[in-house]
Design an enzyme around this catalytic site. Structure first.
Site, short mmCIF file in Angstrom:
data_model
loop_
_atom_site.label_atom_id
_atom_site.label_comp_id
_atom_site.label_asym_id
_atom_site.label_seq_id
_atom_site.Cartn_x
_atom_site.Cartn_y
_atom_site.Cartn_z
N ASP A 24 -1.51 -0.96 6.13
CA ASP A 24 -1.88 -0.45 7.53
C ASP A 24 -3.27 -0.51 8.00
O ASP A 24 -3.61 -0.64 9.17
CB ASP A 24 -1.34 1.10 7.62
N ASP A 65 -0.11 5.01 1.45
CA ASP A 65 -0.32 5.77 2.50
C ASP A 65 -0.12 5.10 3.80
O ASP A 65 -0.78 3.86 4.04
CB ASP A 65 -1.73 6.63 2.39
N ASP A 84 0.89 -1.18 0.02
CA ASP A 84 0.21 0.02 -0.01
C ASP A 84 0.86 1.15 -0.12
O ASP A 84 2.10 1.18 0.25
CB ASP A 84 -0.99 -0.03 1.26
#
Length: 597
Positions: A435, A152, A150
């Site tokens: 996250d 961010d 990912d």
């Protein structure tokens, strides 16, 4: 020695004393401290004990009120409890109940406290390392050929300053777009008011922490910015702290009545919800908590959809992006080892491109075999409707049919089923980092058999807290005191009950202290008082490994195998040798990390 091992050793020592089993082998110093005299180290005994004469007080080395103990080579005398069998079992009354309980109970208390201090050597936890990768499941990196990321809060970590800016802009939207009272402007952003993983009761307007067994942790329920008394919480939830499954958040953290906030971007949203609720309550204004929740959620969404967050970051990359050089080092290392890399993010290409150029350089796309932006996760992993589209070098959409995913190209939207068909990357050969436990990891692990790695930046500050001697001592004494109360709870005469009330009060104070050092309102994101949090439950379910940042990979050899610790079940032996050997060890290969930093 790990905290769990220390606590287990103390509790086991307590249970072994006086149960017809040889005492555990201990150090000379610990053996010397194993007395039940009435001399105190940290607190004075009750008044009854203080009035005892030397003849009535326990002699050194005794294990009961009468001073009758075996020698070190004999089995310890069985302690009195009500009935036969294990402590707590119901049965006929014992004829050996001591007449002076206070001296006996306080002596056991002090002996236990001295043992706790003895079992924690100075600096025992100074070597805890926030750069460690922790394993929920066994993962052999030598079998992983493909690494996915990912963007961010995975490849790009952001400073806390971003949360305040999101909060303030969303607050502006509430006032200007949704026409909320202008006085809400007076509520400034409160850093560290909330933590990730909390639940929000949409209908009641309550923010709370729930454990892995669906129980609300007392003292962690907030209406607005004020705590709700435990008595009122019980009344609101029908006399129980339990939240029924049908009311709890669903698979992706969204239920009919509760929502769980699982990503780091949700921190300003929770804070704004608390502030807005607080405004209406303090000003005596009637409002609908359900509509307030929807308006705040939409205001936060507007900050993202209208591009404000992207604009702020792109205008000051040095301020907002953290540790970009470490991300660069991770990508270089993986590519040099012959690994294939891919990126799947919900962010737009222009934003990702500028951030990656800042961290890695203008040729960042050369590191990745596939780059997918605006993927619309988690739907990317579950739906098979949206096709892939290609973007040109300017980010403009191209309309040709996609028959392959080529290196150096940028793709938009798409779905995982086409991704698997076009790449052939399946199963445990793939390790994906993200996250968000739901949007990034859950479907990949449960439906597709990929290996998953959770990025949990909170590990870094929480490890610092756990590494302090004060926390180690408080937590170990809390565990030992709890074990002592469990062991001696069959002493139910009035004198003993008063002592147990004192112990229970101290236990509650210790539990509050070990919570507040992480966050005064909600404590650690990983634990309630004694259970894992709902967040921890999901973390262990949806991630094979977890770490503070992707840079933790730099600490390990490319063929390293991560082994989860064998944690004792409740019915198993309380101590495993691996806990004695691994709890505070230094992480290998730290030289590269030190060079980067």
């Amino acid at each position: 020695m790990s905290f769990k091992a220390v606590g287990a050793a103390v509790v086991r020592a307590l249970w072994t004393k006086g149960q017809g089993t040889p005492p555990l082998a201990r150090s000379t110093r610990a053996s010397a401290l194993s007395t039940t005299c009435s001399v105190l180290t940290a607190r004075e005994p009750g008044p009854e004990a203080s009035r005892l004469s030397p003849e009535q007080s326990c002699e050194p080395g005794s294990d009961g009120p009468n001073g009758d103990v075996p020698s070190s080579g004999e089995p310890a005398q069985q302690l009195p409890w009500s009935g036969e069998g294990p402590p707590g079992a119901r049965g006929r009354s014992s004829t050996a109940v001591p007449t002076r309980q206070a001296s006996y109970l306080w002596a056991r208390y002090n002996d236990t406290k001295r043992l706790v201090h003895d079992l924690i050597p100075p600096g025992a936890c100074n070597l805890l390392n926030s750069s460690t990768i922790y394993a929920n499941n066994e993962v052999d990196l030598s079998t992983v050929d493909i690494y996915g990321f990912d963007y961010d809060y995975t490849l790009a970590l952001y400073s806390n300053a971003l949360n305040g800016m999101i909060y303030n802009k969303a607050k502006d939207f509430l006032i200007e777009h949704f026409k909320y009272p202008k006085d809400i402007h007076k509520y400034d952003y409160i850093p560290n008011f909330t933590v990730r993983g909390l639940h929000y009761d949409i209908q009641k307007g309550l923010l709370m922490k729930i454990d892995a067994f669906h129980y609300i942790q007392p003292g962690t329920v907030y209406r607005g910015l004020s705590p709700v008394p435990d008595e009122e919480v019980l009344e609101l939830f029908g006399g129980t702290y339990h939240v029924p499954l049908e009311q709890d958040s669903g698979f992706y953290g969204k239920g009919p009545k509760l929502k769980q906030f699982m990503d780091i971007f949700s921190i300003p949203e929770m804070t704004l919800l608390a502030a807005a609720n607080d405004f209406f309550i303090r000003n005596g204004i009637d409002y609908d908590p359900v509509h307030l929740f929807k308006d705040v959620s939409e205001a936060i969404g507007m900050v993202h959809l209208k591009g404000f967050m992207y604009k702020w970051i792109m205008e000051d990359l040095d301020k907002f992006i953290l540790r970009g050089d470490e991300t660069d080092a991770v990508l270089h290392r993986l590519v040099s080892q012959g690994k294939k890399l891919f990126l799947i993010t919900n962010s737009p290409f222009s934003f990702v491109d500028k951030g990656m150029r800042h961290m890695v350089g203008k040729d960042w796309r050369d590191f990745f075999d596939v780059v997918i932006v605006q993927a619309d996760k988690p739907h990317f992993f579950t739906d098979c409707i949206k096709p892939f589209r290609r973007l040109d070098s300017n980010g403009d959409l191209q309309w040709e049919k996609i028959t392959s995913l080529d290196k150096g190209q940028i793709y938009k939207q798409g779905n995982l089923f086409d991704f698997l068909r076009l790449t052939g990357w399946r199963g445990s050969r793939v390790l994906y980092f993200g996250d968000h436990l739901y949007s990034d990891l859950a479907d990949l692990m449960l439906r597709h058999g990929w290996r998953t790695a959770a990025i949990v930046p909170e590990l870094e500050p929480e490890t610092k807290v756990v590494s302090t001697h004060r926390y180690a001592l408080s937590l170990t004494w809390l565990q030992a005191l709890t074990g002592l109360m469990e062991r001696l709870q069959t002493h139910r005469d009035p004198e003993s009950k008063r002592i147990f009330e004192e112990w229970q009060k101290e236990r509650e104070e210790l539990r509050a202290m070990t919570k507040n050092v992480f966050n005064p309102q909600f404590g650690s994101i990983f634990r309630t008082c004694h259970n894992p949090t709902y967040f921890s439950r999901r973390l262990s379910r949806f991630s094979d490994i977890y770490m503070a940042s992707v840079s933790c990979l730099l600490n390990y050899d490319p063929s390293y195998t991560f082994y989860p610790r064998r944690t004792p079940l409740q019915h198993e032996a309380p101590l495993w040798m691996d806990q004695l050997c691994t709890g505070c060890m230094k992480t290998p290969h730290l030289e590269e990390m030190s060079q980067i930093r």
